[in-house]
Structure formats: structure tokens, C-alpha cells
Write an enzyme that holds these catalytic residues in place. Structure first.
Site, short mmCIF file in Angstrom:
data_model
loop_
_atom_site.label_atom_id
_atom_site.label_comp_id
_atom_site.label_asym_id
_atom_site.label_seq_id
_atom_site.Cartn_x
_atom_site.Cartn_y
_atom_site.Cartn_z
N SER A 1 -23.25 -97.13 -14.17
CA SER A 1 -22.73 -96.65 -14.60
C SER A 1 -21.12 -96.01 -14.93
O SER A 1 -21.01 -94.76 -15.71
CB SER A 1 -23.45 -95.52 -14.14
OG SER A 1 -22.97 -94.88 -12.86
N HIS B 1 -20.08 -88.32 -11.53
CA HIS B 1 -19.38 -89.26 -12.82
C HIS B 1 -18.13 -89.07 -13.99
O HIS B 1 -18.05 -87.91 -14.05
CB HIS B 1 -20.93 -90.11 -13.49
CG HIS B 1 -21.79 -90.84 -12.93
ND1 HIS B 1 -21.97 -90.58 -11.54
CD2 HIS B 1 -22.24 -92.33 -12.98
CE1 HIS B 1 -23.05 -91.65 -11.27
NE2 HIS B 1 -22.35 -92.80 -12.14
#
Length: 289
Positions: A42, A272
Site C-alpha cells: 500500500s 500512510h
């Protein structure tokens, strides 16, 4: 790396705005301009960053592979990065975020491939579980190191043990890529800065205990060091995305940080890279090429 599917899917429903970033123009240095294949987890796919072009893999068309492709002018391009992917998912089919089967990422690499980027390893050491444990423990002992205490109980650092065990798995991926595309340039892309490169974090804005921040920083650096060493031992180059992202960690203000906290303030997954982070990673990869 990834966070639980429920968090990603719930956040996806709230993402509506399109983020537009400038594309770097090709530099004079030569870069492989043939077929480019991007493999990874990811941190490569860019979950929740608009526009999501594959919800099963939470993949954005503004992630670093797409930006690199535009910068170097690849003649063909395939991005099979997928949120939650491990080294095993590069070599074998797996289930994506929606439970739909995803082919082995390696299947996209063919004999005519000129460039392969690989961003993998975080999920092999249990990234999402580590973050969940450290966040949960921080509330009871914000000035202590409860997460470090858990992972080093008994005198052995469990996370370093996991990193060591992951080296052979990354090596297997790189060897398989070389076998599938003998003439390709293979590039391992490291992980960008997450927690501050110095100090003790910013609890409670980012719920990580003061003593755990140095531990998590050291763990990420150990992971990147392993990736660098494994790349060199297996005919691949390594791109450092950590150094150029120092000063843009999760504790910085919105607009300065390139990785989001537990509750993102822009379209990105918790802990992230946001769109700025993906752009910074693309710049580092482009410079290395």
C-alpha cells in the site's frame, strides 16, 4: 503496508476531491523507457489518494509508479501494487481489500520488461498490527515505552527478528523478477519517514508513546537497511525514500507532512503517504534512475 480493510473502505467512502500534483519533467539522465512494471504494497499503491483506479487493491493513479511512468515516458506500464501485499502475494495469488482474488503480481513481469520497481516488506513484519498495538498501548502509558516493552520482552527484539526473516523472502522476489525479465533494471524502493527522525513524537496528536517513537524509528531504519542490503545482494538497486522525506513526518502540520496520522486530514490512509508523500517518493525514484 496496510491497515484493516474496514478502515480503508470506510475512509474511501469519504474521499471525493481530486488531488492534482505537478509531474516532474524527464531529466537528461538516461532511464529505462521500455515496459515498466510496479510491484508492491500500500505504500506503493496509494490507498485513498484520489483517484482510486482499483478499489480491490486501493490503488491510486497518483501513486509514485504512475508519476515515475509519466516522468520517464515508459512505452508501456503496468501497476499491480496492492494494499496489504506481502512478498508471498508478489509470487502467489491473494485476496484484495474487497476479497476479490488478485493474481500473483509477478505475472505482470514479462521477458520484454525494461524496469521493475518493488516496494515490499512492511506487511511481512506485520505493519498494521504493530501500529494498532502501539497506538492502543500509548493511552495507558503516554510517557513510557509500552510497545517497545512488548516487542522486546524476554531480551529479544521480535521486530528485528521478523526483519531478518523477511530478507530471504525479499531475495526470493528479486530472483523471481530477474528470472521473468532477465534484461530488466530492478529497483527496490524503501519506506519513507513515518515518525519524526528525532525526538519523541507528538502525543496525543499522534497517539504513540514518547518512548515508543525512537523504537519505531529504529525499527523502520532497520527494515530499510535490510532492503538495501538484500537489493545489493540480488542484482537490484535501492532507492532511499527515507532521507529525502525527513522533516515531513506524521507530526508535522497539514501541508508539510507527507504521511498522515491516525485521523488523516487529507485523502490518504492512516499512517500512510498522502499525495505529497507519493510525489516525494516518485522524485527519489526518478533521481535514482
Amino acid at each position: 503496508m496496510s491497515l484493516p480493510r474496514t478502515s480503508l473502505l470506510a475512509a474511501a467512502a469519504a474521499v471525493a476531491a481530486l488531488v492534482t500534483l505537478p509531474i516532474a519533467t524527464p531529466a537528461s539522465a538516461a532511464a529505462p523507457t521500455g515496459k515498466y512494471v510496479a510491484l508492491g504494497d500500500s505504500f506503493t499503491s496509494g490507498p485513498l489518494i484520489p483517484t482510486q483506479v482499483d478499489l480491490n487493491c486501493v490503488r491510486s493513479d497518483r501513486n509514485y509508479p504512475h508519476l515515475v511512468r509519466s516522468a520517464i515516458g515508459s512505452s508501456a506500464f503496468t501497476d499491480v501494487s496492492c494494499g496489504g501485499a506481502t512478498t508471498g502475494d508478489i509470487l502467489n495469488p491473494s485476496d484484495g481489500q474487497l476479497g476479490i482474488t488478485v493474481p500473483a503480481q509477478l505475472a505482470a513481469v514479462t521477458a520484454d520488461t525494461a524496469l521493475v520497481t518493488v516496494g515490499i516488506g512492511g506487511n511481512d513484519i506485520g505493519f498494521s498490527g504493530i501500529i494498532e498495538d502501539c497506538v492502543s498501548a500509548s493511552y495507558a502509558k503516554p510517557f513510557g515505552s509500552p510497545c517497545k516493552d512488548k516487542y522486546t520482552a524476554g531480551g529479544t527484539d521480535q521486530l528485528l527478528t521478523r526483519i531478518t526473516a523477511t530478507a530471504s523472502k525479499v531475495a526470493a522476489v528479486l530472483q523471481a523478477v530477474h528470472q521473468a525479465a532477465p534484461n530488466a533494471r530492478v529497483v527496490v524502493v524503501g519506506y519513507p519517514v513515518i515518525v519524526p527522525d528525532s525526538g519523541y513524537g507528538c502525543f496525543p496528536a499522534v497517539p504513540l508513546a514518547f518512548g515508543d517513537v525512537p523504537y519505531l524509528r529504529s525499527t523502520e531504519k532497520s527494515l530499510n537497511s535490510m532492503l538495501r542490503t538484500t537489493a545489493a545482494a540480488n542484482g537490484a538497486s535501492y532507492v532511499d525514500t527515507y532521507t529525502p522525506t525527513i522533516g515531513h513526518d506524521v507530526c508535522k502540520s497539514s501541508g508539510t507532512r507527507w504521511v498522515e496520522g491516525l485521523i488523516p486530514t487529507v485523502a490518504a490512509a492512516p499512517f500512510h503517504p498522502n499525495a505529497g508523500g507519493e510525489q516525494a517518493m516518485a522524485t527519489a525514484v526518478r533521481a535514482a534512475l
